[in-house]
Scaffold this motif. Structure first.
Motif, short mmCIF file in Angstrom:
data_model
loop_
_atom_site.label_atom_id
_atom_site.label_comp_id
_atom_site.label_asym_id
_atom_site.label_seq_id
_atom_site.Cartn_x
_atom_site.Cartn_y
_atom_site.Cartn_z
N THR A 76 -20.25 39.71 -17.76
CA THR A 76 -20.00 38.29 -17.48
C THR A 76 -19.94 38.08 -15.98
O THR A 76 -19.60 39.00 -15.22
N SER A 80 -17.17 31.20 -17.25
CA SER A 80 -17.65 32.55 -17.48
C SER A 80 -19.08 32.46 -17.99
O SER A 80 -19.36 31.78 -18.98
N ASN A 120 -22.45 34.46 -19.37
CA ASN A 120 -22.92 35.71 -19.95
C ASN A 120 -24.03 36.31 -19.10
O ASN A 120 -24.90 35.60 -18.60
#
Length: 490
Positions: free
Chosen positions: A455, A463, A465
């Motif tokens: 992340t 956040s 990915n």
């Protein structure tokens, strides 16, 4: 402010009717932001003048003296500066507002953050200078004198000889650049010279460090506590500095080693690499430190490719600890341990100490290298040594673990969102830029490479990915991993 009683801080919205000024369910940093009043001086603030006036009046009524988070020294300091700036921008403070501003300054004077020092004490002193300049009389002169005396000691301590703010966070450095420009600004507004000359003398080096620690996209890198959207953007700071006829120097190709702070920038062809050869920060003030020694970030063809994971939370939770840990950074982990012992939200126990550090140009290769002893407490006293070798078309990273005994090594290379890592049909590993903008061939010696989820935290409260390369090996020290990234110039 997104409405007269609604805020969006740290990418989270809140309405005063629901959360008030000090709701326990809101994170401490979010509540602090409520009390900063940064929006008074934000972009297009004049269009929200009525909201601001009403909010100041409401704050005074609903936050009686000494009550709640808003009266803690740090938010009080930022609010004093913002109210004074707002007044100097042409907004009249009512008698009640001026009385509150004076009361806040009196309160602050008795609660300066000597126990924290660092940027907290700096902004306390800055607030005293602002209030002491804004008001007249003997009391105001005492505020001004106290603020200047603190800054007279803090500036040479907190701004290192190479221009870096001593907590070694690009984000807090950018805030320090703004602070120094603000001090020069308030001094000039009142015809003073005491702080103007000190600030303007240090700002060129500070602007150069900011530029060197930023990527070609114009935004800061992520070492220690750092995220976008907290400090002013580089473009804003450069524009502010230009009003004082200060210009950010261009950072060209080659090697730039900032020896006082411990960072190096290598730029060759389309590649820009920023390497952490530094201590984690001041010995007595590690609150914003991460266990990121010998980590690095890399941009290629103007696009961030290898990154550290950034910072999205403060506080005391497990995610805060994870983001501060070594595995969240593009560096080597030995035996699953952190290189520096981060704990709680802003604490560090045992710290990695770098040594044998250098950055230089050798023939057509840009070179940076160093070692640290952050794992020397483990059996066999392993020492991590890393070397980066950069050319126009290749980056070679060598990680050597010295000492003795059996150890497991994992080198992490966190990829920015949009960078795709794939194994082709022949088992060869490639990194592909956004929309196929570039292809990087990856090869590894001394270990096995896999692709793992990761992340990236470019802003507080967010956040994204992403993925990471993890190069692993296990064996008796000394051991060595070599990771090569090769590309073609476009």
């Amino acid at each position: 402010m997104i409405a007269s009683d609604t805020f969006c801080f740290l990418n989270q919205k809140g309405n005063l009717a629901d959360v008030g000024w000090d709701h326990p369910d809101q994170a401490k940093l979010w509540r602090y932001n409520q009390h900063y009043f940064d929006d008074l001086n934000a972009v297009d603030a004049g269009q929200r003048g009525d909201w601001h006036r009403e909010l100041i009046a409401r704050w005074i009524v609903e936050n009686p003296p000494t009550s709640g988070s808003g009266w803690e020294p740090y938010p009080t300091s930022l609010r004093i500066v913002n109210w004074v700036k707002w007044a100097l921008a042409g907004n009249d403070l009512t008698a009640e507002m001026r009385q509150s501003l004076a009361a806040q300054t009196r309160w602050l004077l008795q609660r300066l953050e000597w126990h924290l020092l660092g940027n907290h004490l700096f902004v306390n002193a800055k607030a005293l200078v602002y209030a002491g300049s804004f008001f007249e009389g003997d009391e105001a002169e005492r505020w001004l004198k106290t603020g200047r005396a603190i800054l007279g000691e803090a500036i040479p301590e907190q701004i290192l000889p190479d221009g870096a703010q001593f907590e070694l966070s690009p984000m807090y450095h950018a805030l320090a650049v703004e602070d120094m420009l603000d001090l020069a600004n308030i001094d000039q507004a009142y015809g003073k010279v005491d702080l103007t000359q000190e600030a303007l003398a240090r700002l060129p080096d500070m602007l150069e460090w900011l530029a060197a620690m930023s990527h070609p996209d114009g935004y800061i890198s992520f070492f220690n506590d750092a995220a976008h959207g907290i400090a002013p953007d580089n473009e804003e700071l450069i524009g502010y500095a230009e009003k004082f006829e200060l210009h950010s120097p261009p950072i060209g190709q080659g090697v730039r080693h900032f020896e006082s702070s411990g960072y190096a920038r290598l730029a060759a062809g389309p590649a820009v690499l920023i390497a952490d050869l530094a201590t984690i920060g001041p010995d007595y003030l590690p609150g914003h430190a991460h266990a990121d020694t010998l980590s690095f970030e890399l941009s290629l063809f103007g696009v961030r490719m290898i990154v550290n994971s950034g910072t999205s939370v403060y506080g005391l939770g497990p995610e805060r600890l994870r983001q501060r840990g070594t595995a969240a950074h593009s560096t080597l982990v030995v035996d699953g341990e952190n290189s520096s012992e981060v704990w709680s939200g802003f604490r560090v126990g045992r710290r990695a100490q770098p040594h044998d550090v250098e950055a230089l140009e050798q023939d057509d290769v840009l070179l940076a290298r160093g070692s640290h002893d952050g794992y020397a407490h483990l059996p066999g006293r392993p020492i991590h040594r890393r070397e980066w070798r950069l050319t126009d078309e290749r980056l070679l990273i060598r990680d050597r673990v010295g000492g003795s005994g059996q150890h497991e090594q994992s080198a992490y290379f966190h990829l920015a969102p949009g960078i795709e890592a794939i194994f082709d049909s022949d088992g060869n590993l490639e990194l592909r830029g956004p929309e196929g903008g570039f292809v990087v061939a990856v090869s590894v010696e001394g270990g096995e490479c896999d692709i793992i989820p990761s992340t990236w935290h470019a802003e507080f409260g967010l956040s994204h990915n992403s993925s990471a390369l993890r190069v692993r090996s296990e064996g008796k020290a000394p051991t060595e991993l070599a990771t090569s990234l090769s590309w073609k110039s476009q």
